[in-house]
Design a protein around this motif. Structure first.
Motif, PDB file in Angstrom:
ATOM      1  N   HIS A 268       3.048  10.203  -5.965  1.00 35.04           N
ATOM      2  CA  HIS A 268       2.285   9.789  -7.144  1.00 35.04           C
ATOM      3  C   HIS A 268       1.069   8.950  -6.741  1.00 35.04           C
ATOM      4  CE1 HIS A 268       5.067   6.392  -6.587  1.00 35.04           C
ATOM      5  NE2 HIS A 268       4.216   5.638  -7.261  1.00 35.04           N
ATOM      6  N   ALA A 269       0.681   9.094  -5.476  1.00 35.04           N
ATOM      7  CA  ALA A 269      -0.539   8.466  -4.973  1.00 35.04           C
ATOM      8  C   ALA A 269      -1.327   9.557  -4.245  1.00 35.04           C
ATOM      9  CB  ALA A 269      -0.201   7.325  -4.019  1.00 35.04           C
ATOM     10  N   SER A 270      -2.514   9.211  -3.779  1.00 34.10           N
ATOM     11  CA  SER A 270      -3.330  10.185  -3.051  1.00 34.10           C
ATOM     12  C   SER A 270      -3.836   9.572  -1.762  1.00 34.10           C
ATOM     13  CB  SER A 270      -4.510  10.655  -3.911  1.00 34.10           C
ATOM     14  OG  SER A 270      -5.388   9.581  -4.176  1.00 34.10           O
TER      15      SER A 270
ATOM     16  N   HIS B 131      -4.601   4.639  -4.108  1.00 30.87           N
ATOM     17  CA  HIS B 131      -5.780   5.384  -3.659  1.00 30.87           C
ATOM     18  C   HIS B 131      -6.444   4.520  -2.590  1.00 30.87           C
ATOM     19  CE1 HIS B 131      -5.319   7.967  -7.181  1.00 30.87           C
ATOM     20  NE2 HIS B 131      -5.204   6.873  -7.903  1.00 30.87           N
ATOM     21  N   PRO B 132      -7.041   5.117  -1.551  1.00 35.35           N
ATOM     22  CA  PRO B 132      -7.646   4.320  -0.483  1.00 35.35           C
ATOM     23  C   PRO B 132      -8.670   3.297  -0.979  1.00 35.35           C
ATOM     24  CG  PRO B 132      -7.443   6.589   0.219  1.00 35.35           C
ATOM     25  CD  PRO B 132      -7.057   6.569  -1.238  1.00 35.35           C
ATOM     26  N   GLU B 133      -9.440   3.646  -2.013  1.00 35.80           N
ATOM     27  CA  GLU B 133     -10.467   2.713  -2.501  1.00 35.80           C
ATOM     28  C   GLU B 133      -9.867   1.485  -3.177  1.00 35.80           C
ATOM     29  OE1 GLU B 133     -10.136   6.079  -5.616  1.00 35.80           O
ATOM     30  OE2 GLU B 133     -10.088   5.860  -3.420  1.00 35.80           O
TER      31      GLU B 133
ATOM     32  N   ASP C 196      -6.420   7.305   5.896  1.00 33.34           N
ATOM     33  CA  ASP C 196      -7.472   6.972   4.929  1.00 33.34           C
ATOM     34  C   ASP C 196      -7.360   5.517   4.498  1.00 33.34           C
ATOM     35  OD1 ASP C 196      -8.331   9.627   4.972  1.00 33.34           O
ATOM     36  OD2 ASP C 196      -7.072  10.189   3.268  1.00 33.34           O
ATOM     37  N   TYR C 197      -6.131   5.047   4.338  1.00 32.46           N
ATOM     38  CA  TYR C 197      -5.906   3.660   3.917  1.00 32.46           C
ATOM     39  C   TYR C 197      -6.224   2.685   5.043  1.00 32.46           C
ATOM     40  CZ  TYR C 197      -3.661   5.416  -0.322  1.00 32.46           C
ATOM     41  OH  TYR C 197      -3.411   6.035  -1.533  1.00 32.46           O
TER      42      TYR C 197
ATOM     43  N   ILE D 185       0.851  -1.197   0.000  1.00 31.97           N
ATOM     44  CA  ILE D 185       0.000   0.000   0.000  1.00 31.97           C
ATOM     45  C   ILE D 185       0.888   1.248   0.000  1.00 31.97           C
ATOM     46  CG2 ILE D 185      -1.620   1.354   1.390  1.00 31.97           C
ATOM     47  CD1 ILE D 185      -2.735  -1.350   2.421  1.00 31.97           C
ATOM     48  N   HIS D 186       0.575   2.180  -0.895  1.00 35.92           N
ATOM     49  CA  HIS D 186       1.270   3.471  -0.978  1.00 35.92           C
ATOM     50  C   HIS D 186       0.325   4.585  -0.527  1.00 35.92           C
ATOM     51  CE1 HIS D 186       4.681   1.710  -3.078  1.00 35.92           C
ATOM     52  NE2 HIS D 186       3.815   1.063  -3.847  1.00 35.92           N
TER      53      HIS D 186
END
Length: 260
Positions: free
Chosen positions: A22-24, A243-245, A29-30, A15-16
């Motif tokens: 380059h991620a959000s 992204h968290p989703e 959130d993750y 997980i980034h």
């Protein structure tokens, strides 16, 4: 005997976050996304790169890793009892910066180490082998796909012998945005050598579900996963979420793929 080794899909271990540039999404959130999906564990695997000649910083500096651990320790405590949060690193191998990589790894208490290689050095700059940017794709095509892939697998073989790690990330993802990419007999021999190294050094193979966003298979593909499992190499799932989703994405497809 089942075709595949058992794989624990109760955790997402790649997980980034926005820290890599380059991620959000914030780290929390993750964590919330993982909890909402019923996961029991998760591993942040933020990018470590050193010595690159590249136009954009898409990895963490030591200063950002300090922030990463400060927030990560807070989240570990806050969500204890709900989910196990691990703070890991995705090590981008660069033989010319091996000492700097080792120094950074020694500086921080990483709980999980994934090994990868994202960049090809063309003599003047580093080209991102996993990028969808047309400029990089065109430059890599000019070098030659077979040559780039051979260098990619050779780098991973070298890295497995030089850097202690827990798993090898997205083994066959290089040039993923190149049309009609193929693996030659030479590449297959390099993959066989890699798998032997993983078995000998007790390094796991990552089953990276981000592959399903590009092709109808994870990274690596089913045939390589089958060979690894038959050799007794452990398999570790990861979404490569940016992204968290995306946390836990395509895990049901992995469950089906890995069913006996």
């Amino acid at each position: 005997m089942p075709v595949f080794s058992p794989v624990d899909l109760s955790g997402d271990h790649h997980i980034h976050t926005k820290l890599c540039n380059h991620a959000s999404g914030e780290m929390e959130d993750y964590v919330r996304a993982a909890v909402s999906r019923g996961l029991q564990s998760m591993t942040f695997l933020e990018h470590l790169e050193c010595g690159l000649i590249y136009e954009q910083q898409i990895w963490l500096t030591p200063e950002l890793f300090a922030q990463y651990f400060e927030e990560g320790f807070r989240l570990k405590k806050k969500y204890a009892g709900q989910i196990e949060v691990q703070l890991g690193v995705e090590i981008g191998w660069n033989a010319l910066a091996a000492d700097e990589l080792r120094a950074t790894l020694a500086r921080f208490p990483f709980e999980h180490r994934g090994l990868s290689c994202h960049f090809y050095f063309d003599g003047s700059r580093h080209l991102n082998m996993l990028s969808s940017r047309q400029e990089h794709i065109d430059a890599l095509i000019e070098v030659g796909a077979d040559k780039v892939l051979e260098a990619y697998f050779a780098s991973l073989i070298e890295a497995c012998g030089e850097i202690p790690c827990d798993k090898l990330c997205h083994l066959d993802a290089a040039l993923r945005h190149l049309p009609n990419i193929r693996l030659t007999a030479r590449h297959q021999a390099q993959i066989s050598q890699l798998l032997e190294l993983l078995r000998g050094k007790n390094i796991a193979l990552e089953v990276n579900t981000s592959g399903y966003a590009v092709r109808p298979a994870p990274y690596p593909g089913a045939e390589i996963i089958r060979r690894a499992a038959a050799m007794g190499i452990a398999l570790i799932p990861g979404s490569d979420a940016h992204h968290p989703e995306q946390v836990g994405r395509h895990f049901e497809q992995i469950r089906q793929l890995l069913s006996p």
